[in-house]
Design a protein around this motif. Structure first.
Motif, PDB file in Angstrom:
ATOM      1  N   ALA A   4     -31.609 -30.466  24.191  1.00  0.00           N
ATOM      2  CA  ALA A   4     -30.848 -29.218  24.181  1.00  0.00           C
ATOM      3  C   ALA A   4     -31.128 -28.404  25.443  1.00  0.00           C
ATOM      4  O   ALA A   4     -30.216 -27.824  26.041  1.00  0.00           O
ATOM      5  CB  ALA A   4     -31.176 -28.404  22.938  1.00  0.00           C
ATOM      6  N   TYR A  15     -31.137 -20.091  24.150  1.00  0.00           N
ATOM      7  CA  TYR A  15     -30.686 -19.372  22.956  1.00  0.00           C
ATOM      8  C   TYR A  15     -31.070 -20.222  21.751  1.00  0.00           C
ATOM      9  O   TYR A  15     -30.597 -21.348  21.591  1.00  0.00           O
ATOM     10  CB  TYR A  15     -29.183 -19.144  22.991  1.00  0.00           C
ATOM     11  N   SER A  16     -31.952 -19.682  20.906  1.00  0.00           N
ATOM     12  CA  SER A  16     -32.497 -20.478  19.813  1.00  0.00           C
ATOM     13  C   SER A  16     -32.333 -19.806  18.464  1.00  0.00           C
ATOM     14  O   SER A  16     -32.250 -18.586  18.352  1.00  0.00           O
ATOM     15  CB  SER A  16     -33.993 -20.760  20.056  1.00  0.00           C
ATOM     16  N   ASP A  45     -18.135 -24.166  19.382  1.00  0.00           N
ATOM     17  CA  ASP A  45     -19.441 -23.934  20.000  1.00  0.00           C
ATOM     18  C   ASP A  45     -20.372 -25.068  19.592  1.00  0.00           C
ATOM     19  O   ASP A  45     -20.505 -25.375  18.401  1.00  0.00           O
ATOM     20  CB  ASP A  45     -20.020 -22.597  19.543  1.00  0.00           C
ATOM     21  N   TRP A  95     -24.006 -26.849  19.213  1.00  0.00           N
ATOM     22  CA  TRP A  95     -25.440 -26.631  19.049  1.00  0.00           C
ATOM     23  C   TRP A  95     -26.119 -27.979  18.872  1.00  0.00           C
ATOM     24  O   TRP A  95     -25.521 -28.909  18.327  1.00  0.00           O
ATOM     25  CB  TRP A  95     -25.723 -25.815  17.788  1.00  0.00           C
ATOM     26  N   PRO A  97     -27.290 -24.220  22.990  1.00  0.00           N
ATOM     27  CA  PRO A  97     -28.146 -23.576  21.981  1.00  0.00           C
ATOM     28  C   PRO A  97     -28.894 -24.609  21.131  1.00  0.00           C
ATOM     29  O   PRO A  97     -28.385 -25.712  20.883  1.00  0.00           O
ATOM     30  CB  PRO A  97     -27.158 -22.773  21.131  1.00  0.00           C
ATOM     31  N   PHE A  98     -30.057 -24.203  20.653  1.00  0.00           N
ATOM     32  CA  PHE A  98     -30.921 -25.095  19.880  1.00  0.00           C
ATOM     33  C   PHE A  98     -31.271 -24.437  18.550  1.00  0.00           C
ATOM     34  O   PHE A  98     -31.657 -23.274  18.500  1.00  0.00           O
ATOM     35  CB  PHE A  98     -32.203 -25.374  20.667  1.00  0.00           C
ATOM     36  N   ALA A  99     -31.093 -25.198  17.472  1.00  0.00           N
ATOM     37  CA  ALA A  99     -31.442 -24.724  16.128  1.00  0.00           C
ATOM     38  C   ALA A  99     -32.512 -25.635  15.552  1.00  0.00           C
ATOM     39  O   ALA A  99     -32.328 -26.857  15.507  1.00  0.00           O
ATOM     40  CB  ALA A  99     -30.215 -24.706  15.229  1.00  0.00           C
ATOM     41  N   ASP A 136     -18.557 -23.630  14.552  1.00  0.00           N
ATOM     42  CA  ASP A 136     -19.764 -24.124  15.211  1.00  0.00           C
ATOM     43  C   ASP A 136     -19.952 -25.600  14.860  1.00  0.00           C
ATOM     44  O   ASP A 136     -19.787 -25.987  13.699  1.00  0.00           O
ATOM     45  CB  ASP A 136     -21.008 -23.368  14.733  1.00  0.00           C
ATOM     46  N   GLY A 181     -22.925 -28.037  14.874  1.00  0.00           N
ATOM     47  CA  GLY A 181     -24.333 -28.355  15.020  1.00  0.00           C
ATOM     48  C   GLY A 181     -24.513 -29.853  14.853  1.00  0.00           C
ATOM     49  O   GLY A 181     -24.063 -30.436  13.866  1.00  0.00           O
TER      50      GLY A 181
END
Length: 343
Positions: free
Chosen positions: A188, A227-228, A174, A176, A194-196, A114, A116
């Protein structure tokens, strides 16, 4: 053949781990990094689905200054858990270099990486300058370039049309977007990725940011709906009292950082003996009020309510203690309680 590990969930939501490779007083950065790798191996066995490390610079108590290097070691030491950055601070780097680094990680560990991305420097202004920090104004261009290097798709006459991220192009990790404000949430959403959200240090912005993300979301090749995930602070021990005692170490460490006195993570006893002013004590109480500190039932109740309130798709836990054994014990207790709750 190894047994297949059932993913660990709470209230139907997968649980992950965010780690900073904290450096305890009396220890070294090497010790801290090895403890983080060991934690990743143990949390994989417990069923946690992701293990992310964060980028910070110039902090004596944080050893995770180079996520790609640490991610490579963690991915080598594990076999199923997704490993990634929470995050890479893009303004500190060339977008092409990030694409190549994470393209290589994905090539070595397909389907497990991932990326991010954050836009803060992760450090003070002087260190950011030494890193050749591009600044937040450059972030949209850098992010667009990064996506271009992964997809190989560029507008006509773009100067990078003939530049290729090898490995990386056509086979990236992936992606993020991380944030602690509404800005990253909207970006995002607009990109459909996806958002974190960093609930662990900006809890007052969590619900507004998630709302912005969901309202601004546009379907993309990556996602057809929002998708969070959020990261939450948690320290679990056998009793509420023991957990509060252990939590004092990270609280004092954060207080010293915020007041310009960064250092290694102190012992819980040092934190208990520290002569706090009324203002300092209020600062710590306010910070801990949004963390989940206590025995398993206490922590599980708080995390379950947080999931219900935020309606997130995943929850990531960050736990900082002086002793790595206490950190691992916290994850063991939470995992056991979560398994029991879903049995």
């Amino acid at each position: 053949m190894a047994d297949v590990i059932t993913p660990l969930t709470l209230a139907g939501v997968p649980l992950g781990v965010l780690d900073l490779a904290p450096v305890p007083e009396g220890s070294t950065a090497g010790d801290a990094l090895r403890a983080t790798i060991d934690l990743a191996k143990k949390t994989e066995e417990l069923g946690f689905t992701r293990f992310w490390v964060a980028e910070h610079h110039g902090m004596p108590g944080v050893a995770s200054s180079s996520p790609p290097v640490l991610i490579g070691h963690i991915a080598d030491a594990t076999s199923t858990i997704r490993v990634g950055s929470g995050g890479v601070m893009l303004p500190n780097h060339s977008s092409l270099v990030v694409a190549e680094q994470f393209g290589m990680l994905e090539a070595l560990h397909p389907g497990r990486i991932d990326l991010g991305i954050g836009r803060a420097p992760g450090t003070d202004q002087a260190t950011a300058q030494a890193l050749r920090h591009g600044g937040p104004d450059d972030f949209p261009r850098q992010l667009t370039d990064l996506i271009g290097f992964f997809t190989g798709q560029w507008p006509e006459k773009h100067p990078y049309r003939q530049v290729h991220a090898i490995p990386g192009e056509g086979d990236g990790p992936d992606l993020w977007l991380l944030g602690s404000s509404g800005y990253s949430a909207q970006v995002a959403g607009a990109l459909g990725i996806p958002f974190a959200f960093a609930h662990h240090f900006m809890p007052q912005n969590t619900l507004p940011a998630l709302d912005l993300y969901r309202k601004s979301f546009r379907p993309s090749s990556a996602l057809d709906k929002p998708y969070s995930m959020i990261a939450a602070g948690a320290i679990c021990a056998d009793t509420d009292e023991q957990a509060k005692f252990l939590a004092g170490a990270s609280a004092l460490s954060f207080l010293k950082l915020r007041t310009g006195r960064p250092g290694k993570v102190p012992t819980p006893q040092e934190a208990a003996d520290y002569p706090y002013s009324d203002v300092e004590r209020s600062f710590i109480e306010d910070r801990q009020s949004t963390q989940h500190i206590g025995a398993p039932d206490t922590v599980l109740a708080g995390l379950t309510e947080l999931i219900k309130t935020t309606e997130v798709d995943e929850l990531m836990l960050i736990t900082q203690t002086h002793d790595p054994a206490d950190r691992l014990h916290s994850f063991n207790l939470i995992a056991a309680a979560a398994r029991a709750a879903t049995a």
